[in-house]
Design a protein around this motif. Sequence first.
Motif, PDB file in Angstrom:
ATOM      1  N   ARG A 181      77.850  68.579  55.033  1.00 36.66           N
ATOM      2  CA  ARG A 181      78.342  67.215  55.205  1.00 36.66           C
ATOM      3  C   ARG A 181      77.825  66.634  56.513  1.00 36.66           C
ATOM      4  O   ARG A 181      77.466  67.388  57.436  1.00 36.66           O
ATOM      5  CB  ARG A 181      79.873  67.207  55.212  1.00 36.66           C
ATOM      6  N   CYS A 183      69.214  64.317  52.301  1.00 38.84           N
ATOM      7  CA  CYS A 183      70.432  63.515  52.322  1.00 38.84           C
ATOM      8  C   CYS A 183      70.585  62.791  50.989  1.00 38.84           C
ATOM      9  O   CYS A 183      69.758  61.948  50.629  1.00 38.84           O
ATOM     10  CB  CYS A 183      70.361  62.502  53.466  1.00 38.84           C
ATOM     11  N   ASP A 223      79.645  58.751  49.882  1.00 35.00           N
ATOM     12  CA  ASP A 223      79.481  59.698  50.985  1.00 35.00           C
ATOM     13  C   ASP A 223      78.097  60.363  50.914  1.00 35.00           C
ATOM     14  O   ASP A 223      77.466  60.416  49.853  1.00 35.00           O
ATOM     15  CB  ASP A 223      80.557  60.789  50.927  1.00 35.00           C
ATOM     16  N   SER A 224      77.653  60.878  52.052  1.00 38.71           N
ATOM     17  CA  SER A 224      76.379  61.594  52.114  1.00 38.71           C
ATOM     18  C   SER A 224      76.623  63.097  52.182  1.00 38.71           C
ATOM     19  O   SER A 224      77.538  63.549  52.867  1.00 38.71           O
ATOM     20  CB  SER A 224      75.575  61.161  53.342  1.00 38.71           C
ATOM     21  N   ALA A 252      85.744  64.319  49.565  1.00 39.33           N
ATOM     22  CA  ALA A 252      84.566  63.498  49.298  1.00 39.33           C
ATOM     23  C   ALA A 252      84.929  62.289  48.447  1.00 39.33           C
ATOM     24  O   ALA A 252      85.875  62.319  47.657  1.00 39.33           O
ATOM     25  CB  ALA A 252      83.498  64.325  48.595  1.00 39.33           C
ATOM     26  N   LYS A 253      84.155  61.233  48.612  1.00 38.23           N
ATOM     27  CA  LYS A 253      84.366  60.018  47.813  1.00 38.23           C
ATOM     28  C   LYS A 253      83.035  59.357  47.528  1.00 38.23           C
ATOM     29  O   LYS A 253      82.012  59.691  48.133  1.00 38.23           O
ATOM     30  CB  LYS A 253      85.302  59.051  48.539  1.00 38.23           C
ATOM     31  N   THR A 260      82.981  69.112  48.960  1.00 41.81           N
ATOM     32  CA  THR A 260      83.624  68.097  48.120  1.00 41.81           C
ATOM     33  C   THR A 260      85.063  67.819  48.539  1.00 41.81           C
ATOM     34  O   THR A 260      85.683  66.885  48.037  1.00 41.81           O
ATOM     35  CB  THR A 260      83.624  68.533  46.635  1.00 41.81           C
ATOM     36  N   THR A 303      73.433  60.799  48.145  1.00 43.42           N
ATOM     37  CA  THR A 303      74.660  60.012  48.097  1.00 43.42           C
ATOM     38  C   THR A 303      75.527  60.443  46.925  1.00 43.42           C
ATOM     39  O   THR A 303      75.030  60.577  45.798  1.00 43.42           O
ATOM     40  CB  THR A 303      74.334  58.510  47.956  1.00 43.42           C
ATOM     41  N   HIS A 362      82.639  62.177  41.887  1.00 44.37           N
ATOM     42  CA  HIS A 362      83.244  63.380  42.452  1.00 44.37           C
ATOM     43  C   HIS A 362      84.446  63.755  41.610  1.00 44.37           C
ATOM     44  O   HIS A 362      85.327  62.930  41.348  1.00 44.37           O
ATOM     45  CB  HIS A 362      83.669  63.125  43.908  1.00 44.37           C
TER      46      HIS A 362
END
Length: 210
Positions: free
Chosen positions: A85, A47, A39-40, A35-36, A32, A49, A53
Amino acid sequence: MFTGIVEELGEITAVEKLADASRFRLRGPVVTEGAKHGDSIAVNGVCLTVVEHEGDEFTADVMAETLDRSSLGALAVGSRVNLERPTAVGDRLGGHIVQGHVDGTGEIVERKPSENWEIVKVSLPAGLARYVVEKGSITVDGVSLTVVDAGPDYFTISLIPTTLALTTLGIKQPGDPVNLEVDVIAKYVERMLGDRIHAPAPAAAQEATK
């Protein structure tokens, strides 16, 4: 795109059941960071999305297709999960090419511990057996691994202490489901060879056989 090198063991902190989907909240301080939304992040090899966050947690929606094809539907609050990630362009490819698109699920059949590693036998759906070969690559719960032995309905993997300590494969027991993703290159090769085998011969070749 991922490489199957798990970055951390995360934890499910909340599960919201929707009409045809589920929303998971997961804790993972490493994945994290920075992270935004959009993001995957791979969760047990799937995977997903990032929807929201906050702090060291993120939420992700899982649609019915993913729940049906993977083992994510069996997760509950407190479940540990492998997190990774996406790989960045120019990074080392530590494992192999992993898409995060699960092909099916298997089950842990048995575990045989030894002094320095552990051999784990995993059941293999019939439709995936043709893609699994001895010393080939396979992704199990998001972990890039080398196949030790490939049978008609199973395969075995050898797990080193690091993998046992840092991934869910150290705590999975016989009967537990695992997500499987076979080597995508094998699927492309099969498709291309299949088209060639079933395609009509070129006109010149047809004339030569007359």
